[in-house]
Design a protein around this motif. Structure first.
Motif, PDB file in Angstrom:
ATOM      1  N   ASP A  52       0.825  -1.215   0.000  1.00 39.67           N
ATOM      2  CA  ASP A  52       0.000   0.000   0.000  1.00 39.67           C
ATOM      3  C   ASP A  52       0.857   1.262   0.000  1.00 39.67           C
ATOM      4  O   ASP A  52       0.462   2.293  -0.541  1.00 39.67           O
ATOM      5  N   ALA A  53       2.030   1.193   0.610  1.00 39.08           N
ATOM      6  CA  ALA A  53       2.910   2.367   0.662  1.00 39.08           C
ATOM      7  C   ALA A  53       3.514   2.685  -0.702  1.00 39.08           C
ATOM      8  O   ALA A  53       4.014   3.799  -0.912  1.00 39.08           O
ATOM      9  N   GLN A  54       3.460   1.723  -1.637  1.00 38.64           N
ATOM     10  CA  GLN A  54       4.053   1.922  -2.959  1.00 38.64           C
ATOM     11  C   GLN A  54       3.049   2.423  -3.988  1.00 38.64           C
ATOM     12  O   GLN A  54       3.438   2.768  -5.107  1.00 38.64           O
ATOM     13  N   VAL A  55       1.773   2.459  -3.630  1.00 36.88           N
ATOM     14  CA  VAL A  55       0.732   2.870  -4.583  1.00 36.88           C
ATOM     15  C   VAL A  55       0.687   4.393  -4.689  1.00 36.88           C
ATOM     16  O   VAL A  55       0.681   5.097  -3.680  1.00 36.88           O
ATOM     17  N   THR A  56       0.660   4.884  -5.920  1.00 36.20           N
ATOM     18  CA  THR A  56       0.560   6.325  -6.155  1.00 36.20           C
ATOM     19  C   THR A  56      -0.895   6.756  -6.040  1.00 36.20           C
ATOM     20  O   THR A  56      -1.789   6.135  -6.630  1.00 36.20           O
ATOM     21  N   LEU A 114      -8.338   4.139 -13.416  1.00 38.47           N
ATOM     22  CA  LEU A 114      -8.409   5.118 -12.341  1.00 38.47           C
ATOM     23  C   LEU A 114      -7.186   5.020 -11.428  1.00 38.47           C
ATOM     24  O   LEU A 114      -6.659   3.932 -11.200  1.00 38.47           O
ATOM     25  N   THR A 115      -6.774   6.160 -10.917  1.00 41.43           N
ATOM     26  CA  THR A 115      -5.757   6.213  -9.871  1.00 41.43           C
ATOM     27  C   THR A 115      -6.465   6.506  -8.556  1.00 41.43           C
ATOM     28  O   THR A 115      -7.272   7.448  -8.489  1.00 41.43           O
ATOM     29  N   PRO A 116      -6.229   5.720  -7.504  1.00 40.79           N
ATOM     30  CA  PRO A 116      -6.940   5.935  -6.232  1.00 40.79           C
ATOM     31  C   PRO A 116      -6.796   7.377  -5.745  1.00 40.79           C
ATOM     32  O   PRO A 116      -5.724   7.972  -5.838  1.00 40.79           O
TER      33      PRO A 116
END
Length: 225
Positions: A52-56, A114-116
């Motif tokens: 999760d820390a790597q998701v933009t 989509l990007t969160p």
């Protein structure tokens, strides 16, 4: 005696739907065989994963939410927000994101292009599971407006099977369900936060974030300013 069960960061999303006769909140029921809160109605959510820390994120949390999340939390605010959006997508099939950003590795967001987007999330509550439970979490509760969902808010066809009976529960009736104690408390906070809030007006930030702290030998109730 020291509790040996590790405490994991977790994130939960209360999706509030307004515009009808009365506001409603999205809930589902955990399976009877679940190790944590079996057969209870809960909000979508789960543990923070290392990835999760790597998701933009297309947009970060509001600065106030970020600052409050940094209050002795072991995971960075962006990872906790990402976990909230990922768990919402996995357990309900509902997506909060924006087009045109970097590709997302999550199946739902990725397929939809989509990007969160963490900007719609409002930090509402924090609670650490008491000692003596088979699993313990440092749970961070967020509120999101159903208007920020991309697509049909009634389409749960892409949901995994972790939660059953997914449905929109009128806020005034939600506390009649079979709920964990902490879920009842969080519902009360949501009701207070949104009382009299007109449809279309953005969700406000709470004055403080209540925090049930069960890390020490005795439980403590704090307020994160």
């Amino acid at each position: 005696m020291t509790d040996s069960v590790p405490i994991r960061d977790a994130a939960t999303v209360l999706v509030l739907r307004r515009g009808g006769e009365q506001p409603s909140v999205l809930m589902g029921m955990r399976g009877a065989a679940a190790a944590f809160m079996p057969s209870k109605f809960v909000f979508p959510g789960g543990a923070v994963d290392p990835g999760d820390a790597q998701v933009t994120l297309s947009r970060p949390l509001a600065p106030l939410c970020q600052r409050r999340l940094q209050h002795q939390a072991s995971s960075p605010p962006g990872a906790i927000a990402a976990a909230a959006l990922r768990e919402l997508a996995e357990e309900t099939g509902l997506l909060i994101g924006r087009p045109g950003g970097p590709p997302c590795p999550w199946p739902g967001h990725g397929a939809a292009g989509l990007t969160p987007d963490a900007a719609p999330l409002v930090y509402l509550f924090r609670a650490i599971t008491p000692p003596g439970r088979p699993r313990r979490f440092d749970a961070h509760f967020f509120v999101a407006d159903a208007a920020d969902i991309t697509g049909d808010p009634d389409d749960f066809s892409a949901a995994c099977d972790e939660l059953s009976h997914l449905h929109w529960v009128p806020l005034a009736e939600a506390r009649r369900l079979d709920l964990p104690f902490i879920t009842e408390v969080v519902l009360a906070e949501l009701t207070e936060l949104t009382a009299g809030l007109p449809h279309g007006q953005p969700l406000p930030q709470p004055d403080t974030v209540p925090f049930f702290d069960n890390r020490g030998p005795a439980p403590q109730f704090r307020q994160i300013a």
